[in-house]
Design a protein around this motif. Structure first.
Motif, short mmCIF file in Angstrom:
data_model
loop_
_atom_site.label_atom_id
_atom_site.label_comp_id
_atom_site.label_asym_id
_atom_site.label_seq_id
_atom_site.Cartn_x
_atom_site.Cartn_y
_atom_site.Cartn_z
N LEU A 126 8.14 -2.36 11.39
CA LEU A 126 8.06 -2.36 9.93
C LEU A 126 9.03 -1.37 9.29
O LEU A 126 9.44 -1.55 8.15
N THR A 127 9.42 -0.35 10.01
CA THR A 127 10.27 0.72 9.45
C THR A 127 11.56 0.21 8.83
O THR A 127 11.92 0.66 7.73
N PRO A 128 12.29 -0.73 9.44
CA PRO A 128 13.52 -1.20 8.78
C PRO A 128 13.28 -1.87 7.43
O PRO A 128 14.20 -1.96 6.62
N LEU A 129 12.07 -2.32 7.18
CA LEU A 129 11.78 -2.91 5.88
C LEU A 129 11.47 -1.87 4.82
O LEU A 129 11.59 -2.13 3.63
N LEU A 130 11.07 -0.67 5.23
CA LEU A 130 10.69 0.36 4.28
C LEU A 130 11.88 1.10 3.68
O LEU A 130 11.93 1.36 2.49
N VAL A 131 12.82 1.44 4.52
CA VAL A 131 13.92 2.32 4.14
C VAL A 131 14.75 1.77 2.97
O VAL A 131 15.04 2.51 2.03
N PRO A 132 15.14 0.49 2.96
CA PRO A 132 15.98 0.03 1.83
C PRO A 132 15.29 0.10 0.46
O PRO A 132 15.97 0.13 -0.56
N TYR A 133 13.99 0.15 0.44
CA TYR A 133 13.27 0.17 -0.83
C TYR A 133 12.80 1.57 -1.22
O TYR A 133 12.07 1.73 -2.19
N GLY A 134 13.21 2.58 -0.49
CA GLY A 134 12.89 3.95 -0.85
C GLY A 134 11.50 4.40 -0.45
O GLY A 134 11.01 5.41 -0.95
N ILE A 135 10.85 3.68 0.44
CA ILE A 135 9.53 4.08 0.92
C ILE A 135 9.74 4.93 2.16
O ILE A 135 10.41 4.51 3.09
N PRO A 136 9.18 6.13 2.20
CA PRO A 136 9.38 7.00 3.37
C PRO A 136 8.84 6.37 4.64
O PRO A 136 7.71 5.88 4.67
N PRO A 137 9.63 6.36 5.71
CA PRO A 137 9.16 5.76 6.97
C PRO A 137 7.99 6.52 7.60
O PRO A 137 7.32 6.00 8.49
N GLU A 138 7.73 7.74 7.12
CA GLU A 138 6.58 8.49 7.66
C GLU A 138 5.26 7.80 7.32
O GLU A 138 4.23 8.08 7.92
N GLY A 139 5.30 6.91 6.34
CA GLY A 139 4.11 6.17 5.97
C GLY A 139 3.58 5.27 7.09
O GLY A 139 2.41 4.91 7.10
N PHE A 150 0.83 -1.21 0.00
CA PHE A 150 0.00 0.00 0.00
C PHE A 150 0.86 1.26 0.00
O PHE A 150 0.65 2.17 -0.79
N LEU A 151 1.86 1.30 0.88
CA LEU A 151 2.73 2.49 0.95
C LEU A 151 3.55 2.64 -0.33
O LEU A 151 3.78 3.77 -0.78
N ALA A 152 4.01 1.53 -0.90
CA ALA A 152 4.78 1.62 -2.15
C ALA A 152 3.92 2.21 -3.26
O ALA A 152 4.37 3.07 -4.02
N LYS A 153 2.69 1.78 -3.34
CA LYS A 153 1.77 2.32 -4.35
C LYS A 153 1.48 3.79 -4.07
O LYS A 153 1.45 4.62 -4.99
N LEU A 154 1.27 4.13 -2.80
CA LEU A 154 0.96 5.49 -2.41
C LEU A 154 2.09 6.45 -2.76
O LEU A 154 1.85 7.55 -3.26
N TYR A 155 3.33 6.03 -2.51
CA TYR A 155 4.48 6.89 -2.76
C TYR A 155 5.09 6.68 -4.15
O TYR A 155 6.13 7.27 -4.47
N GLY A 156 4.51 5.83 -4.97
CA GLY A 156 4.99 5.63 -6.33
C GLY A 156 6.29 4.87 -6.43
O GLY A 156 7.06 5.09 -7.35
N VAL A 157 6.52 3.96 -5.52
CA VAL A 157 7.74 3.15 -5.52
C VAL A 157 7.41 1.78 -6.12
O VAL A 157 6.48 1.11 -5.69
N ALA A 158 8.17 1.37 -7.12
CA ALA A 158 7.96 0.08 -7.75
C ALA A 158 8.77 -0.98 -7.01
O ALA A 158 9.98 -0.83 -6.83
N LEU A 159 8.08 -2.04 -6.59
CA LEU A 159 8.76 -3.15 -5.91
C LEU A 159 8.75 -4.37 -6.83
O LEU A 159 7.70 -4.77 -7.33
N GLY A 160 9.93 -4.93 -7.05
CA GLY A 160 10.03 -6.12 -7.88
C GLY A 160 9.72 -7.38 -7.09
O GLY A 160 9.49 -7.34 -5.87
#
Length: 108
Positions: free
Chosen positions: A70-83, A31-41
């Motif tokens: 969950l925050t440590p999983l977000l940062v390496p993929y470029g998803i802002p932790p504020e999500g 959800f956060l990746a879609k919200l912030y426009g980050v493509a996850l392979g």
């Protein structure tokens, strides 16, 4: 099964094996990746699932405690932790389903 073994194994498995946590984390990250426009392979998704399974063994037993991990999983993929704040604010309904999944897994 002997009562002493069941008395040890059952509480241990209920407190350690949380089935719904990795599912909820994956849905939250997608959800956060879609919200912030980050493509996850597909490699990122598999890595997130494996990491969330391992981290689910150490989550605190407080409301929304799993989302803080969950925050440590977000940062390496470029998803802002504020999500995470968005997920915490909107987590009441999905948390009902995660709890139902955990309870069903414990019953099984």
């Amino acid at each position: 099964m002997p009562a002493p073994i069941v008395g040890f194994v059952l509480p241990l498995s209920v407190s350690v094996f949380k089935v719904g946590t990795p599912i909820a984390w994956l849905m939250g990250i997608l959800f956060l990746a879609k919200l912030y426009g980050v493509a996850l392979g597909s490699t990122a998704v598999v890595t997130i699932v494996i990491t969330s399974v391992v981290l689910s063994f150490s989550i605190p037993g407080v409301p929304q405690g799993a989302l803080l991990m969950l925050t440590p999983l977000l940062v390496p993929y470029g998803i802002p932790p504020e999500g995470i704040a968005l997920l915490i604010a909107a987590d009441t309904i999905p948390d009902l389903f995660a709890t139902m999944t955990n309870v069903t897994g414990d019953f099984a």
